[in-house]
Every structure is written in C-alpha cells, then in structure tokens.
Motif scaffolding. Structure first.
Motif, PDB file in Angstrom:
ATOM      1  N   ARG A 342     -26.525  -7.972  11.913  1.00  0.00           N
ATOM      2  CA  ARG A 342     -27.480  -8.779  12.648  1.00  0.00           C
ATOM      3  C   ARG A 342     -27.297  -8.521  14.147  1.00  0.00           C
ATOM      4  NH1 ARG A 342     -29.948  -9.019   8.586  1.00  0.00           N
ATOM      5  NH2 ARG A 342     -30.346 -10.840   7.272  1.00  0.00           N
ATOM      6  N   PRO A 343     -28.235  -8.958  15.003  1.00  0.00           N
ATOM      7  CA  PRO A 343     -28.066  -8.686  16.440  1.00  0.00           C
ATOM      8  C   PRO A 343     -26.835  -9.362  17.029  1.00  0.00           C
ATOM      9  CG  PRO A 343     -29.945 -10.147  16.025  1.00  0.00           C
ATOM     10  CD  PRO A 343     -29.525  -9.609  14.705  1.00  0.00           C
ATOM     11  N   TRP A 344     -26.358 -10.434  16.401  1.00  0.00           N
ATOM     12  CA  TRP A 344     -25.178 -11.155  16.908  1.00  0.00           C
ATOM     13  C   TRP A 344     -23.864 -10.647  16.335  1.00  0.00           C
ATOM     14  CZ3 TRP A 344     -23.296 -12.911  12.378  1.00  0.00           C
ATOM     15  CH2 TRP A 344     -24.183 -13.281  11.371  1.00  0.00           C
ATOM     16  N   GLY A 345     -23.903  -9.794  15.308  1.00  0.00           N
ATOM     17  CA  GLY A 345     -22.682  -9.308  14.658  1.00  0.00           C
ATOM     18  C   GLY A 345     -22.970  -8.906  13.225  1.00  0.00           C
ATOM     19  N   ASN A 346     -22.176  -9.396  12.271  1.00  0.00           N
ATOM     20  CA  ASN A 346     -22.422  -9.067  10.877  1.00  0.00           C
ATOM     21  C   ASN A 346     -21.757 -10.093   9.967  1.00  0.00           C
ATOM     22  OD1 ASN A 346     -19.635  -7.987   9.935  1.00  0.00           O
ATOM     23  ND2 ASN A 346     -20.034  -6.812  11.808  1.00  0.00           N
ATOM     24  N   TYR A 347     -22.159 -10.079   8.704  1.00  0.00           N
ATOM     25  CA  TYR A 347     -21.481 -10.903   7.707  1.00  0.00           C
ATOM     26  C   TYR A 347     -21.255 -10.099   6.436  1.00  0.00           C
ATOM     27  CZ  TYR A 347     -26.049 -11.781   5.451  1.00  0.00           C
ATOM     28  OH  TYR A 347     -27.257 -11.632   4.822  1.00  0.00           O
ATOM     29  N   ASP A 348     -20.236 -10.497   5.684  1.00  0.00           N
ATOM     30  CA  ASP A 348     -19.862  -9.833   4.448  1.00  0.00           C
ATOM     31  C   ASP A 348     -19.837 -10.888   3.343  1.00  0.00           C
ATOM     32  OD1 ASP A 348     -18.832  -8.317   2.421  1.00  0.00           O
ATOM     33  OD2 ASP A 348     -16.932  -7.857   3.386  1.00  0.00           O
ATOM     34  N   VAL A 349     -20.614 -10.677   2.291  1.00  0.00           N
ATOM     35  CA  VAL A 349     -20.648 -11.613   1.175  1.00  0.00           C
ATOM     36  C   VAL A 349     -19.408 -11.352   0.302  1.00  0.00           C
ATOM     37  CG1 VAL A 349     -21.924 -12.449  -0.818  1.00  0.00           C
ATOM     38  CG2 VAL A 349     -23.163 -11.689   1.222  1.00  0.00           C
ATOM     39  N   ILE A 350     -18.440 -12.256   0.400  1.00  0.00           N
ATOM     40  CA  ILE A 350     -17.178 -12.082  -0.318  1.00  0.00           C
ATOM     41  C   ILE A 350     -17.315 -12.446  -1.792  1.00  0.00           C
ATOM     42  CG2 ILE A 350     -14.766 -12.819  -0.429  1.00  0.00           C
ATOM     43  CD1 ILE A 350     -14.961 -13.499   2.539  1.00  0.00           C
ATOM     44  N   GLU A 351     -18.021 -13.541  -2.059  1.00  0.00           N
ATOM     45  CA  GLU A 351     -18.131 -14.041  -3.430  1.00  0.00           C
ATOM     46  C   GLU A 351     -19.390 -14.882  -3.542  1.00  0.00           C
ATOM     47  OE1 GLU A 351     -17.670 -14.324  -7.123  1.00  0.00           O
ATOM     48  OE2 GLU A 351     -15.877 -13.484  -6.179  1.00  0.00           O
ATOM     49  N   GLN A 352     -20.013 -14.845  -4.693  1.00  0.00           N
ATOM     50  CA  GLN A 352     -21.158 -15.716  -4.933  1.00  0.00           C
ATOM     51  C   GLN A 352     -21.261 -16.031  -6.416  1.00  0.00           C
ATOM     52  OE1 GLN A 352     -24.920 -13.918  -3.898  1.00  0.00           O
ATOM     53  NE2 GLN A 352     -24.229 -11.877  -4.463  1.00  0.00           N
ATOM     54  N   GLY A 353     -21.831 -17.184  -6.696  1.00  0.00           N
ATOM     55  CA  GLY A 353     -22.000 -17.619  -8.074  1.00  0.00           C
ATOM     56  C   GLY A 353     -23.077 -18.682  -8.129  1.00  0.00           C
ATOM     57  N   ARG A 354     -23.163 -19.354  -9.231  1.00  0.00           N
ATOM     58  CA  ARG A 354     -24.213 -20.366  -9.414  1.00  0.00           C
ATOM     59  C   ARG A 354     -23.969 -21.536  -8.460  1.00  0.00           C
ATOM     60  NH1 ARG A 354     -27.816 -21.427 -13.552  1.00  0.00           N
ATOM     61  NH2 ARG A 354     -28.519 -23.587 -13.734  1.00  0.00           N
ATOM     62  N   GLY A 355     -24.834 -21.674  -7.466  1.00  0.00           N
ATOM     63  CA  GLY A 355     -24.762 -22.804  -6.557  1.00  0.00           C
ATOM     64  C   GLY A 355     -23.789 -22.650  -5.401  1.00  0.00           C
ATOM     65  N   TYR A 356     -23.221 -21.451  -5.197  1.00  0.00           N
ATOM     66  CA  TYR A 356     -22.320 -21.277  -4.053  1.00  0.00           C
ATOM     67  C   TYR A 356     -22.301 -19.818  -3.598  1.00  0.00           C
ATOM     68  CZ  TYR A 356     -18.705 -18.885  -6.781  1.00  0.00           C
ATOM     69  OH  TYR A 356     -18.017 -17.972  -7.539  1.00  0.00           O
ATOM     70  N   GLN A 357     -21.886 -19.628  -2.347  1.00  0.00           N
ATOM     71  CA  GLN A 357     -21.715 -18.292  -1.775  1.00  0.00           C
ATOM     72  C   GLN A 357     -20.686 -18.380  -0.655  1.00  0.00           C
ATOM     73  OE1 GLN A 357     -24.766 -14.816  -1.060  1.00  0.00           O
ATOM     74  NE2 GLN A 357     -25.069 -16.322   0.543  1.00  0.00           N
ATOM     75  N   VAL A 358     -19.838 -17.356  -0.567  1.00  0.00           N
ATOM     76  CA  VAL A 358     -18.793 -17.308   0.460  1.00  0.00           C
ATOM     77  C   VAL A 358     -18.998 -16.061   1.305  1.00  0.00           C
ATOM     78  CG1 VAL A 358     -16.305 -17.292   0.942  1.00  0.00           C
ATOM     79  CG2 VAL A 358     -17.184 -18.460  -1.106  1.00  0.00           C
ATOM     80  N   LYS A 359     -19.034 -16.244   2.638  1.00  0.00           N
ATOM     81  CA  LYS A 359     -19.236 -15.132   3.559  1.00  0.00           C
ATOM     82  C   LYS A 359     -18.088 -15.052   4.572  1.00  0.00           C
ATOM     83  CE  LYS A 359     -24.338 -15.295   3.818  1.00  0.00           C
ATOM     84  NZ  LYS A 359     -25.460 -15.520   4.766  1.00  0.00           N
ATOM     85  N   ARG A 360     -17.805 -13.846   5.003  1.00  0.00           N
ATOM     86  CA  ARG A 360     -16.968 -13.624   6.191  1.00  0.00           C
ATOM     87  C   ARG A 360     -17.919 -13.254   7.323  1.00  0.00           C
ATOM     88  NH1 ARG A 360     -14.088  -9.760   4.520  1.00  0.00           N
ATOM     89  NH2 ARG A 360     -12.182 -10.881   3.942  1.00  0.00           N
ATOM     90  N   ILE A 361     -17.921 -14.024   8.406  1.00  0.00           N
ATOM     91  CA  ILE A 361     -18.873 -13.843   9.498  1.00  0.00           C
ATOM     92  C   ILE A 361     -18.137 -13.383  10.754  1.00  0.00           C
ATOM     93  CG2 ILE A 361     -20.513 -15.028  11.018  1.00  0.00           C
ATOM     94  CD1 ILE A 361     -21.190 -16.880   8.714  1.00  0.00           C
ATOM     95  N   ARG A 362     -18.682 -12.367  11.428  1.00  0.00           N
ATOM     96  CA  ARG A 362     -18.162 -11.885  12.708  1.00  0.00           C
ATOM     97  C   ARG A 362     -19.260 -12.046  13.761  1.00  0.00           C
ATOM     98  NH1 ARG A 362     -17.583  -6.977  13.601  1.00  0.00           N
ATOM     99  NH2 ARG A 362     -15.755  -6.929  14.935  1.00  0.00           N
ATOM    100  N   VAL A 363     -18.938 -12.798  14.821  1.00  0.00           N
ATOM    101  CA  VAL A 363     -19.880 -12.988  15.921  1.00  0.00           C
ATOM    102  C   VAL A 363     -19.313 -12.299  17.162  1.00  0.00           C
ATOM    103  CG1 VAL A 363     -21.194 -14.642  17.292  1.00  0.00           C
ATOM    104  CG2 VAL A 363     -20.543 -15.210  14.936  1.00  0.00           C
ATOM    105  N   LEU A 364     -20.082 -11.408  17.749  1.00  0.00           N
ATOM    106  CA  LEU A 364     -19.608 -10.631  18.893  1.00  0.00           C
ATOM    107  C   LEU A 364     -19.481 -11.518  20.130  1.00  0.00           C
ATOM    108  CD1 LEU A 364     -21.852  -7.484  18.348  1.00  0.00           C
ATOM    109  CD2 LEU A 364     -19.433  -7.739  17.746  1.00  0.00           C
ATOM    110  N   PRO A 365     -18.644 -11.125  21.085  1.00  0.00           N
ATOM    111  CA  PRO A 365     -18.463 -11.927  22.301  1.00  0.00           C
ATOM    112  C   PRO A 365     -19.787 -12.196  23.013  1.00  0.00           C
ATOM    113  CG  PRO A 365     -16.772 -10.229  22.164  1.00  0.00           C
ATOM    114  CD  PRO A 365     -17.736  -9.954  21.058  1.00  0.00           C
ATOM    115  N   GLY A 366     -19.999 -13.473  23.359  1.00  0.00           N
ATOM    116  CA  GLY A 366     -21.195 -13.855  24.096  1.00  0.00           C
ATOM    117  C   GLY A 366     -22.454 -13.988  23.264  1.00  0.00           C
ATOM    118  N   GLU A 367     -22.378 -13.735  21.961  1.00  0.00           N
ATOM    119  CA  GLU A 367     -23.568 -13.789  21.114  1.00  0.00           C
ATOM    120  C   GLU A 367     -23.645 -15.129  20.369  1.00  0.00           C
ATOM    121  OE1 GLU A 367     -25.787 -11.559  21.414  1.00  0.00           O
ATOM    122  OE2 GLU A 367     -24.608 -10.075  22.505  1.00  0.00           O
ATOM    123  N   SER A 368     -24.810 -15.396  19.768  1.00  0.00           N
ATOM    124  CA  SER A 368     -24.983 -16.657  19.063  1.00  0.00           C
ATOM    125  C   SER A 368     -26.023 -16.522  17.963  1.00  0.00           C
ATOM    126  CB  SER A 368     -25.401 -17.765  20.038  1.00  0.00           C
ATOM    127  OG  SER A 368     -26.641 -17.447  20.648  1.00  0.00           O
TER     128      SER A 368
END
Length: 449
Positions: A342-368
């Motif tokens: 994404r323009p602010w950084g990136n995310y990685d979908v670590i795990e997902q299942g019925r009714g849930y999802q887990v992400k690792r999110i990286r936001v670059l300095p100064g971004e939002s």
C-alpha cells in the motif's frame, strides 16, 4: 509476483539490481515503467534505494514494449528535450560483468548521438527460440564496436535459429536499447503511426499521483499491443548493434537461474533454509521455512508464502499451464498474495479462518492509513516495534511496543507512524465479514475513494 520484484541473488531484487547498475553512469533519475497493479511494490523497492522521486510511469493495461517505450519517450521529450538519450533496460536481466556492460553503454551513447537506434547484442551460443537474432553487417564508420544490422529476426523457429547459429557470426538481441527519444518517436511514426498516435494522446494529459505518473486510461487501452522489435527494429534502417561481452541471461525460468548460480558438489543450488539427502542437480528456493529434499534429481522446488511449486527442471516453463488452470477455475490464487503493498507500507496475512484474520502490518515513517470505519468487523492492534499514533472517534493516543488497543465495529479510526522508524504491529480482525472491501473512508492523504 513478477520476477522483477524477486530477490534471487544477493540482497536486492532484480529491479533493484538493475537500478544500482545505473550508479556508474552519468544519468538522470531513472524512469520506471510498470503496470498499475504493481505500483506500490515498485515504489517500495525504489524507496529502499532512495530513488523514489515522482518517477514511476503507470500503464493502465499491458501493451508490450513498444507502447511502454513510446510513452517513456514522449515523457522524456517533454522534460529533457530533443537531444535526450534513453537507455532502455528490462528489469529482469543477469549481467555477470558490469564493467563490460558499461563499456558497451559508452559505445552506445556515441552511436545514439549520431541518431542511430542502438540494440545491444549477446554472442549467440545455442539455437534458442525465445530470443531475437541479429546478423551484423559492416562496421559503422569510425567505429570498431558498432555494426550495421544486416538481418533482424525475432524469435525464429528451432530450424531457423539453428541455421542462424551455424553462420558463426550472430548475436542474440538482449532487449537493451539506446536512442534519442526524438529519433525513436520519428521511426515509430513511420512504421507504426497507430501506436505513436495513441501514446501521444495518452501522454497529453498526464495525471500526477504521489510518486506516480498516470497515463490516460482510455487512450492507452486503445493502443495496439506490440513489441519494439516487431514495431520498429525489424524495419528501420537506422539501427546498429553494439556487442556486450558480459555473460548474460534474461532469467526466463528457474532452470536458467540454476545454470547461472554457484552449485554445491552435488550440483544443487539452494536459496534459503534447505537440507538435502541423496539429491542432485536441483534448484530449491525456500522463502519462509525449511525445505528438505530426499532422493530428488533435476527438480525445481519453489516455496513461498503463497504456494509451493515442484517441477521437473526441463518442464518448469509449463507453470503457465497451472496459472491458466487457476484462471479457468476462477481461483484467485494466481493473483492474490499474502503480502500486499500500500502507499503507507504493506501488510502480510499471517492466518485467517472463519470469522477472523491476523495480519502483520508495517507502516513507513511519516505515513498513515486512512480515517475509516468497518461495518462488519472489530480490530485489535498490538504494537511490536516503533510508535503508533491511534485515533478512535476523535481521541488520539500514542502506543509503544508491547501495548495494544481495541477498535470496536463502526468506530471511526486511523493509524499513523509519527516516528523516524518503521512501525510494526499485529492486527487481529474478528467479525462475520472480514474482506478488504469492508472499509468506509472519510479522509485519505493518498486520494483513494
């Protein structure tokens, strides 16, 4: 994932390696041409090299190399003038000797200044049918390093390739070109006025967008799809070839990468955490975990976050049939990746299942991220590293590593990185619908809807 963005040797991707190769030249900032779909991935890789500076030209649709190069030429003509010289580099090539490449580029500049269209040739060593072939003619006047082109044959049949090779004086077309932007456009207007006109229209109203330059979508999509080889190089009388002495490959397959790489005593090439037992002549790429081979021979094994490929080394090109099968069956695995940019950084979908999802999110300095809410899910953020500025229903607070916060459904919230370090956090989503389109945006610095 296009191979240009993969790190296959050393610490940098193929795109980054190509850009770093330019540091030895006296050149303007690079202009990167890519498809809109990969814009944030390209931007991140340029940012890592501190080369991101409003210099990514976005194609609304894939139309092969002639329209892409024409668009770059129109842009260059407007910003640098009639005498500006373009060095056109595919971002997926292996060149073993940068000094030999630099010498060839120096010779190419001399020829481009004389209004020649320069292609760089590699001495042909096998009857490959995936390459273009160049038969050189007489040397260009006052040059011992450039030759007129006697014959240009793009992707011949196996028999024709063997006949060309038997002549003993033939080059592969490397796909690297050099010419004045103005000269290339003059030749394109002669031989393919339809491509010239549509690219001119597409560049008539460029739309700046962050570090991207957007072409007119409707006009560019009307442009015929054609390679620069077929559109111009096979027809023009202004072309010359400059040989490159460096060992070269276009890295067309995993097996070609195996041929180029340093091997162990059993002929194996291992990238990542790999163990082997009684295995020979294999290429094994382990991106995220341990891969072990037992009794395996002449095989390619590619393990990534998204999928695993196991193929006979001499049939690895047939992976295209698997991609086509996924498309036919309506399976999105061919285009959906765990890691999303994404323009602010990136995310990685670590795990997902019925009714849930887990992400690792990286936001670059100064971004939002945008100010947003979700109708169907709640989120729990746990900061792993860096500082997070969290806004929930107008209330701001700062979170440090090991701190967390809960965002209920319907709450208007935002996430920003106010520090000079990368912000990393884990996001746990819960709800009856967790797809990415469950976003209502109220404010976004990147202009997204």
């Amino acid at each position: 994932m296009p191979k240009q963005f993969l790190t296959l040797q050393g610490e940098h991707s193929l795109l980054q390696t190509t850009l770093l190769r330019l540091k030895s030249l006296q050149a303007a900032k690079p202009l990167v041409i890519c498809n809109e779909e990969h814009r944030f991935l390209a931007a991140e890789q340029l940012r890592q090299l501190q080369l991101l500076n409003n210099n990514i030209l976005l194609e609304p649709a894939a139309r092969n190399t002639a329209p892409a190069i024409a668009a770059a030429a129109f842009y260059t003509l407007e910003h640098y003038g009639d005498e500006a010289i373009l060095l056109v580099l595919p971002a997926d090539h292996h060149l073993a000797d940068d000094s030999q490449w630099q010498q060839a580029v120096t010779q190419g500049v001399i020829q481009a200044e004389q209004n020649h269209l320069v292609t760089f040739g590699i001495k042909a060593t096998a009857p490959e049918t995936a390459y273009g072939y160049i038969v050189p003619g007489a040397a260009v006047a006052d040059s011992t390093a450039a030759y007129r082109i006697k014959q240009f044959t793009e992707k011949p049949s196996a028999a024709a390739a063997a006949a060309l090779l038997s002549s003993g004086n033939v080059y592969w077309n490397s796909g690297i070109f050099m010419f004045k932007a103005s000269v290339l456009l003059q030749q394109l207007q002669i031989f393919r006025p339809d491509i010239y006109l549509q690219c001119q229209k597409a560049l008539a109203r460029p739309q700046p967008d962050l570090d991207f330059i957007r072409l007119d979508q409707a006009e560019f999509k009307q442009c015929p799809a054609e390679s620069i080889d077929y559109a111009v190089m096979e027809h023009t009388k202004a072309a010359v070839v400059v040989p490159i002495a460096s060992p070269w490959s276009d890295l067309g397959s995993w097996s070609s990468l195996w041929q180029l790489s340093e091997k162990d005593q059993q002929g194996n090439v291992h990238l990542g955490q790999v163990l082997q037992h009684n295995s020979t002549n294999n290429f094994v790429y382990a991106e995220t975990g341990l891969v072990a081979t037992v009794g395996l021979t002449d095989t390619v094994v590619i393990q990534t976050k998204d999928a695993v490929l196991v193929a006979a080394k001499d049939q690895v090109q047939q992976v295209k049939a698997i991609v086509q099968q996924l498309k036919t069956e309506g399976d999105t695995a061919y285009q959906v990746h765990r890691q999303v940019y994404r323009p602010w950084g990136n995310y990685d979908v670590i795990e997902q299942g019925r009714g849930y999802q887990v992400k690792r999110i990286r936001v670059l300095p100064g971004e939002s991220l945008s100010l947003q809410s979700h109708q169907h899910r709640a989120e729990h953020w746990i900061v792993v590293a860096g500082t997070a500025k969290v806004t929930i229903d107008g209330t701001e607070q700062l979170l440090q590593a090991n701190q967390s916060i809960y965002i209920p459904q319907h709450c208007v919230h935002a996430l920003a990185n106010p520090s000079k370090d990368v912000l990393e956090l884990i996001e746990v989503q819960t709800g009856d619908y967790i797809d990415e389109d469950d976003i209502v945006r109220y404010q976004d610095r990147y202009g997204r809807v």
